[in-house]
Design a protein around this motif. Sequence first.
Motif, PDB file in Angstrom:
ATOM      1  N   ASP A 179       0.798  -1.221   0.000  1.00 55.49           N
ATOM      2  CA  ASP A 179       0.000   0.000   0.000  1.00 55.49           C
ATOM      3  C   ASP A 179       0.839   1.285   0.000  1.00 55.49           C
ATOM      4  OD1 ASP A 179      -2.753   1.421   0.672  1.00 55.49           O
ATOM      5  OD2 ASP A 179      -1.300   2.169   2.126  1.00 55.49           O
ATOM      6  N   SER A 233      -0.935   3.183  -3.369  1.00 59.09           N
ATOM      7  CA  SER A 233      -2.377   3.442  -3.398  1.00 59.09           C
ATOM      8  C   SER A 233      -2.661   4.864  -3.851  1.00 59.09           C
ATOM      9  CB  SER A 233      -2.980   3.219  -2.007  1.00 59.09           C
ATOM     10  OG  SER A 233      -2.989   1.855  -1.692  1.00 59.09           O
ATOM     11  N   HIS A 278      -6.536  -9.692  -0.775  1.00 55.51           N
ATOM     12  CA  HIS A 278      -6.253  -8.659   0.225  1.00 55.51           C
ATOM     13  C   HIS A 278      -6.339  -9.264   1.623  1.00 55.51           C
ATOM     14  CE1 HIS A 278      -6.856  -5.335  -2.747  1.00 55.51           C
ATOM     15  NE2 HIS A 278      -7.707  -6.198  -3.287  1.00 55.51           N
ATOM     16  N   GLY A 330      -5.298  -4.945   4.809  1.00 55.70           N
ATOM     17  CA  GLY A 330      -5.646  -3.649   4.243  1.00 55.70           C
ATOM     18  C   GLY A 330      -6.143  -2.621   5.239  1.00 55.70           C
ATOM     19  N   THR A 384      -2.761  -3.005   0.440  1.00 55.47           N
ATOM     20  CA  THR A 384      -3.769  -2.033   0.022  1.00 55.47           C
ATOM     21  C   THR A 384      -5.168  -2.609   0.163  1.00 55.47           C
ATOM     22  OG1 THR A 384      -4.538  -0.634  -1.793  1.00 55.47           O
ATOM     23  CG2 THR A 384      -3.634  -2.769  -2.403  1.00 55.47           C
TER      24      THR A 384
END
Length: 450
Positions: free
Chosen positions: A184, A188, A208, A211, A222
């Motif tokens: 991330d 992102s 994921h 996150g 992310t």
Amino acid sequence: MAVFFGCLLLLSSAFASVERRNSVCYNPFGCFSSDGLLKAPQSPDIIDTYFRLYVRGHSSHINEIGGAGWEREVTTFTNHVSATKKTKVLIHGFINNGRSPWGDFNVIVVDWGSGAKWPYEQAAGNGFLVGAELAALLTYIRDHAHVKLSDVHIIGHSLGAQVAGLAGHSLTNIGRITGLDPADPFFSGKPLNRRLDPNDATFVDVIHTDGSNFTFAQGFGTHDNEGDVDFFPNGGEHQPGCTEDPGSSALYNLLHGGLGVVAHSLTCSHSRATEFFIESINSPCKFYAHKCSSITDFDEGRCMGCPDGGCATMGYDADATSLRGTFYLSTSTHAPFCGHEYYMEIVISHSLHGHSYGEFYVQLLGTKGHSEELKFSRHMTFYIPDSAERHVIVTHTDIGDLTGVKVKFVRGDGVKATGSEHEVRVRYVTVESTENTQGVVGRRLATTRV
């Protein structure tokens, strides 16, 4: 302790200052720029990327190229690549290295461990050069070993997932990219040419697992959708069986288990994506997932069942269906993680006096036996009259047709438990399979103390 906290201070102090934008060029891979805190890549001789080729029948790699100038040795490497086999490319992430061969394919392991070290913002920047190096290698293999890019499947974890996207962006017709909890920080919200996205391959699937908001101790992955299909096991933010309080656990493990245990405690949820994927290759159990807009809707039982063509499957067989979108599922707290899913609702009786603070454990009973004891509550919770808790739970055991359920309440302790009842009264419990959405237990139980 000095080593551990030194690492955190090194990372946090680097985040506190923004480096002036600069560009570097490395022939034949192109030019690269820093981006705010993200540093420009170090030189190829520092990153020291190695590509190792594995094929079935050999206990170790049969050829490797790497280090500065590896592109001058690529012909020998290419001679060992079979055009009749599909190609798997494995890319590790931050503070890791690539040393895990598998499969009956051309398996290329990308080892950029020297470039994936602290500080993180440098490792993230180095990933842009590694992506360009991988794209150059795959282009050469396509042109000289006649390997179809449509037969190439790149699998990357963390920063490795972003590297896969960077390589795919500069090529055309890569068959598939699997992103295992893509990193991330610094990715992102960035333009598509600077992160993994669905256009980087014909099919992009993402798992994921970490996150939550980034805090240096969690949230390395992310929460943004970056694939054609995005799977969010257990909500995609924190994985059951991983430490509830990563920061305090890291300190405890540092004092009692050393740096290796600390690293595991900090990255448990982040690494779980790789465990899910590996299990999906070797296990007959399928990680069936349900199209849903949020974890709340999933927990509320609004996304159960499978379409006529079957459920989406997280992991190796994600490309077996034409389903696209966002999918949720539940897993067990420990390996094997795949199992039989059940939606379950526990409704508290209106006759409860005051409130109770604690968590529920359940055991499912069936015609073939019973499940292990399962943790139902995600965390300690306050229960008041007429309140309800709903989750999708998983058992390893095939219990057959469901006949009943045992419910156990464990009272919490500490300040929050002050004034809490030592028991809770359950009005009724509902359980149904997520695979067919047919309620198998929905009867109202008599007011029961547990």
